[in-house]
Motif scaffolding. Structure first.
Motif, PDB file in Angstrom:
ATOM      1  N   ARG A  60      20.267 -26.598  -2.592  1.00 19.49           N
ATOM      2  CA  ARG A  60      21.059 -26.558  -1.358  1.00 19.49           C
ATOM      3  C   ARG A  60      22.319 -25.749  -1.667  1.00 19.49           C
ATOM      4  N   LEU A  99      25.766 -23.391  -0.503  1.00 22.39           N
ATOM      5  CA  LEU A  99      26.807 -23.068   0.465  1.00 22.39           C
ATOM      6  C   LEU A  99      27.114 -21.577   0.355  1.00 22.39           C
ATOM      7  N   THR A 113      17.553 -23.791   0.579  1.00 20.75           N
ATOM      8  CA  THR A 113      18.193 -23.961   1.882  1.00 20.75           C
ATOM      9  C   THR A 113      19.657 -23.597   1.762  1.00 20.75           C
ATOM     10  N   VAL A 146      23.762 -23.283   3.842  1.00 16.56           N
ATOM     11  CA  VAL A 146      24.712 -23.597   4.900  1.00 16.56           C
ATOM     12  C   VAL A 146      25.779 -22.508   4.850  1.00 16.56           C
ATOM     13  N   GLU A 178      36.717 -23.074   5.831  1.00 25.73           N
ATOM     14  CA  GLU A 178      35.494 -23.815   6.165  1.00 25.73           C
ATOM     15  C   GLU A 178      34.735 -24.181   4.892  1.00 25.73           C
ATOM     16  N   LEU A 227      33.556 -27.944   3.889  1.00 33.23           N
ATOM     17  CA  LEU A 227      32.145 -28.283   3.696  1.00 33.23           C
ATOM     18  C   LEU A 227      31.884 -28.798   2.287  1.00 33.23           C
ATOM     19  N   ALA A 228      32.524 -28.188   1.285  1.00 35.00           N
ATOM     20  CA  ALA A 228      32.328 -28.639  -0.094  1.00 35.00           C
ATOM     21  C   ALA A 228      32.848 -30.049  -0.298  1.00 35.00           C
ATOM     22  N   SER A 277      32.889 -32.425   2.142  1.00 33.82           N
ATOM     23  CA  SER A 277      32.171 -33.404   2.964  1.00 33.82           C
ATOM     24  C   SER A 277      30.672 -33.457   2.691  1.00 33.82           C
ATOM     25  N   GLN A 278      30.109 -32.410   2.068  1.00 32.96           N
ATOM     26  CA  GLN A 278      28.668 -32.374   1.841  1.00 32.96           C
ATOM     27  C   GLN A 278      28.381 -32.083   0.370  1.00 32.96           C
ATOM     28  N   LYS A 279      27.128 -32.323  -0.004  1.00 32.79           N
ATOM     29  CA  LYS A 279      26.714 -32.124  -1.398  1.00 32.79           C
ATOM     30  C   LYS A 279      25.951 -30.806  -1.506  1.00 32.79           C
ATOM     31  N   PHE A 280      26.378 -29.943  -2.435  1.00 28.23           N
ATOM     32  CA  PHE A 280      25.722 -28.658  -2.653  1.00 28.23           C
ATOM     33  C   PHE A 280      25.420 -28.495  -4.136  1.00 28.23           C
ATOM     34  N   ASP A 281      24.347 -27.742  -4.402  1.00 27.31           N
ATOM     35  CA  ASP A 281      23.990 -27.440  -5.787  1.00 27.31           C
ATOM     36  C   ASP A 281      24.626 -26.142  -6.267  1.00 27.31           C
TER      37      ASP A 281
END
Length: 908
Positions: free
Chosen positions: A662, A664, A686, A688, A695, A699-700, A702-706
């Motif tokens: 995932r 960003l 995938t 985002v 932004e 996003l980093a 509030s959400q989890k990214f690899d």
């Protein structure tokens, strides 16, 4: 020291030293000569005496009458120097002896020696053999006392010493009187020179007392004073004339200073223009090439595909020309510098050759590479610039080769401690280069074919840039070529050997492949050798065949020996019988049923994958094959062997077998957004999208990214500031999200700024499929990071700061309070100076901040402030704004940590 003495004592010392040493040497010579003469005289006397005694003792020895022999020896009482005498029988026993005064003797009675005289301590020992008619009947020994002789020599030496003293005294008196002949005019000359210096009066003259060399020296000195006096008068006259010229030149200097400032401003503007052009040109080309590449993966008519392929080829050619021009501009302006980062040589070279394989396959050329086993894999250097040189040389080899092969070989030249020198050889079977044109190859804008009808095109800058890059890597570049027989380009480069990392790319071969036989079928000898060495290192048993006919014979022979082949590595393009025809033959051959066939092809034509599946081929890979891909393909083929209809293993299936990530994507350009998202979709990931840095930070959080792909230039908040804030938010946690910069800038220091901001790497624009794939391959790897990223470093080492202050916690608390009050003021000055271009203010503020944090052991703040100060020293603060933003985030972390420790009331 002798050189520091005045002239008078120096002359006296020289005279006395010379005369005394001469007298002393003469004295020693006389003493030693007389001593030698007296000893020789004594030895002759004793020899005569011993001869007489030997004749007189023959009868007593013959009749064995020792008493008679003793009586003969007593005749020596008349010789006061004889201390003792002995007669020995032939068997060495004492026959008779005489000792003066009845006392003992030192040497009488010892084993006799051969004839001769021996001076021992204060004695002379003499031995003589007693003979009758030539037959020895005994030995006579006489011991003489040298005390009298030695006393005579001592008296003689004392007399000579007294004479030498008297002579030296006389020499001293004469020297003291005669030295004035030399010293008086010399000292008068010195005093005159001192007066000239003290009074600054060049009208003084020294008196002349003689016509010798000293008189000539005085005359020359007086002549020099006359010349100086005349010149001094001339200078006084010219001083007034020069005063007007000085005033004119002062005005000119002011004009030059203004011109210098204008030139420096133009230089900075040139650098900024080059950086902006790098970004502005590459960004639209990135979109053009990316969209063409995505379009080529859709359903198209033959005509549309042809047009798009031509557009892509033209775009890539344009990009290559732009890159050459930008790089050459950096070389010319002295802005070309190398990175010093850790990279894997094997992976970097493999990916480079993969990217060049398409052009080689379009011309049906064999493209291969081989790395010597003693070449270390983990290095510190600039992989991007190494790739640039390889792309240039290998690309040229492909361009100038119509048929045959292009082969890259890497060998180790030398290794000393942590440094290694590698040699890269790019060999082709192309047109070759005439000897008369080889010398000009590495000159800018020079080409082997410069005619108006030239066939190959190009800017002529590639080799000139490669020469400069190789020079920066402390290496050399040269060529071996003959017209019509191909060329070999050599270049060397020096790297630092990095710490070895655990192997991670390829899985371990299954046990059933360990020691199994593998058949390599390829008409190209280079490819056979590479695959042979590769599989042999994996503990397999490779066998080579240069044709399909020879391979069939080997398969049948192996079956008869009940040792069949487990794997067959098959070349797709071979003369007479190609790989697909041979695969059809294998399908109809029962002896080959146990073998899995892996097709390795240079063609990569549409429809070949379907043919492979129809012929029962297990894997289909394009050359040149990476070691990890081949090993993973063999492992996969063996694992799928039990399936009734196993799927065809390709490079795509190997890539898609990796886990989905995932990601960003922070990018403000819509074209680049679409391109990157589509590339990630093709890789099975995938994504985002964030429109700007603000932004991305939200996003980093509030959400989890690899993984994060971060554009450097964005509105509202740029990528550097966003990355610094993300790293600051990670502080204290165990997670670290890899962040890669996406940048079209290509100027000096840009890459360093990205890494210093907390990024893990960077991907240059135009974004390429292989670059994104290589960056994502680092996620989830088992490699151990030797150092934590900048954001995970502690804000400051308070224990070290406390130790530096002698353990005075109260003083440390006071310094922290002062720092919390003063650092915001310094940061404000840095921001204002960076925005206005005030170099002096920026330098002073950075220096003050660096000095303050040195007491607090805040390494990250200190390094950033030091870098800002360095920029100011070089009169170039065009890149200071991103560093000031990073510094602001670092200071925020440091302030927060100080407030926390103050709240707890302890620094430890």
């Amino acid at each position: 020291m002798l050189e520091d003495l005045s002239l008078r004592p120096k002359l006296m010392l020289i005279i006395m030293l010379t005369s005394t040493v001469s007298l002393f040497l003469a004295f020693l010579a006389i003493v030693f000569f007389d001593r030698h003469t007296l000893r020789q005289s004594l030895a002759r006397d004793m020899s005569t005496l011993s001869g007489i005694l030997a004749n007189n003792t023959t009868a007593p020895l013959s009749f064995g009458d020792s008493n008679a022999a003793t009586e003969v020896l007593k005749a020596l009482q008349a010789e006061p120097r004889v201390a003792a005498a002995c007669i020995y029988s032939p068997n060495g026993r004492l026959f008779a002896r005489y000792v003066r005064g009845g006392g003992g003797a030192k040497y009488c009675g010892r084993k006799p020696r051969s004839d001769g005289n021996y001076f021992v301590e204060d004695s002379l020992l003499q031995y003589r053999v007693i003979k009758i008619e030539g037959e020895s009947i005994g030995t006579l020994f006489i011991e003489s006392d040298l005390t009298e002789l030695n006393q005579l020599l001592r008296n003689y030496s004392a007399t000579l010493a007294l004479v030498m003293f008297a002579t030296s005294l006389l020499a001293y008196l004469l020297a003291a009187r005669l030295q004035k002949v030399i010293t008086r005019p010399a000292l008068e000359l010195v005093r005159t020179a001192e007066r000239v210096t003290e009074e600054n009066n060049y009208g003084l003259r020294a008196a002349t007392h003689s016509n010798d060399e000293l008189g000539s020296l005085v005359q020359a000195f007086n002549g020099m004073l006359s010349q100086i006096q005349r010149r001094d008068q001339d200078l006084e006259r010219q001083q007034a004339e020069l005063q007007g010229e000085v005033e004119a030149r002062t005005a000119m200097n002011l004009q030059l200073e203004n011109a210098k400032e204008i030139a420096e401003g133009a230089s900075r503007a040139k650098g900024d223009f080059l950086a902006n052009m790098s970004h502005e040109i590459r960004t639209p080309i990135n979109g053009i090439l990316g969209m063409i590449e995505l379009s080529l993966d859709t359903e198209l008519s033959g005509e549309q595909r042809e047009y798009l392929a031509l557009a892509k080829s033209s775009g890539e050619s344009l990009l290559a020309i732009i890159n050459d021009i930008l790089d050459f501009s950096k070389v010319e302006s002295g802005k070309m510098e190398l990175e010093h980062i850790e990279f894997n040589l094997y992976n970097s070279v493999g990916e480079t050759m993969k990217a060049l394989a398409i052009k080689a396959h379009e011309k049906n050329l064999e493209l291969a590479y081989d790395v010597s086993p003693d070449v270390p894999s983990e290095l510190l250097g600039d992989p991007g610039r190494l790739r640039q040189v390889l792309v240039n040389l290998v690309g040229n080899a492909i361009k100038f080769t119509a048929k045959g092969e292009v082969f890259l070989e890497i060998v180790r030249k030398s290794r000393e401690s942590s440094q290694v020198e590698l040699e890269f050889k790019v060999r082709d079977t192309g047109i070759g280069i005439p000897r008369e044109k080889q010398a000009a190859l590495f000159e800018a804008f020079s080409q082997a074919d410069s005619s108006t009808t030239r066939k190959y095109g190009g800017t002529g800058l590639g080799l000139a840039i490669s020469l400069r890059l190789v020079d920066l890597m402390s290496g050399q570049i040269w060529i071996d070529s003959k017209e019509g027989r191909g060329s070999t380009f050599h270049f060397t480069a020096n790297f630092t050997v990095a710490a070895a990392k655990p192997e991670q790319a390829a899985p371990i071969l299954p046990a059933e492949l360990n020691g199994s036989r593998v058949l390599i079928v390829d008409d190209n000898a280079t490819n056979r050798r590479i695959l042979h060495d590769m599989t042999a290192r994996w503990n397999m048993r490779p066998v080579d065949a240069e044709s399909a006919t020879r391979a069939m014979e080997m398969i049948q022979s192996a079956h008869a020996e009940k040792d069949p082949f487990r794997i067959i590595l098959l070349d797709g393009c071979m003369p007479e019988t190609d790989g697909f025809q041979f695969a059809q033959m294998l399908k109809d051959l029962p002896e080959a049923n146990t073998a899995s066939v892996l097709m390795l092809t240079s063609g990569g034509q549409a429809g070949e994958a379907a043919r492979c599946e129809a012929l029962g081929i297990s894997a289909y890979l394009l050359k040149p094959v990476l070691q990890a891909d081949l090993q993973r393909a063999m492992t996969t083929v063996v694992g799928l062997g039990s399936m009734p209809q196993p799927p065809l293993v390709t490079r795509h299936s190997l890539r898609e077998s990796k886990r989905s990530l995932r990601i960003l994507v922070a990018e403000d350009n819509p074209v680049n957004q679409t391109l990157i998202v589509r590339l990630l979709q093709k890789l099975g990931h995938t994504s985002v999208v964030a429109q700007n840095g603000k932004e991305a930070v939200a996003l980093a959080a509030s959400q989890k990214f690899d993984f994060i792909l971060m554009d450097v230039q964005m509105p509202e908040m740029d990528g550097l500031t966003a990355t610094a804030l993300i790293r600051n938010a990670e502080k204290g946690g165990s997670t670290h999200i890899p962040v890669y910069a996406i940048t079209a800038r290509a100027m000096k220091g840009d890459n360093e700024i990205c890494l210093r901001a907390g990024m893990d790497g960077y991907i240059p624009k135009p974004v390429r499929f292989s670059d994104v794939e290589r960056a994502l391959a680092t996620v989830g790897s088992s490699a151990v990071i030797s150092e934590p990223p900048p954001s995970q470093l502690p804000a400051w080492t308070d224990t070290e700061a406390l130790e530096r202050l002698g353990g005075d916690e109260e003083l440390l608390r006071e310094l922290c309070q002062i720092f919390l009050q003063e650092s915001p003021k310094l940061l404000a000055k840095l921001k204002e100076a960076s925005a206005s271009g005030d170099i002096d203010t920026l330098k002073r503020a950075a220096h003050s901040l660096k000095g303050e944090v040195s007491y607090l052991s805040a390494e990250d703040v200190s390094k950033t402030a030091k870098e800002l100060e360095r920029m100011a020293d070089e009169n170039d603060i065009s890149q200071a704004a991103p560093l000031v933003q990073i510094l602001e985030a670092q200071l925020a972390r440091l302030h927060a940590d100080m407030h926390e420790k103050e709240k707890r009331g302890v620094y430890q």
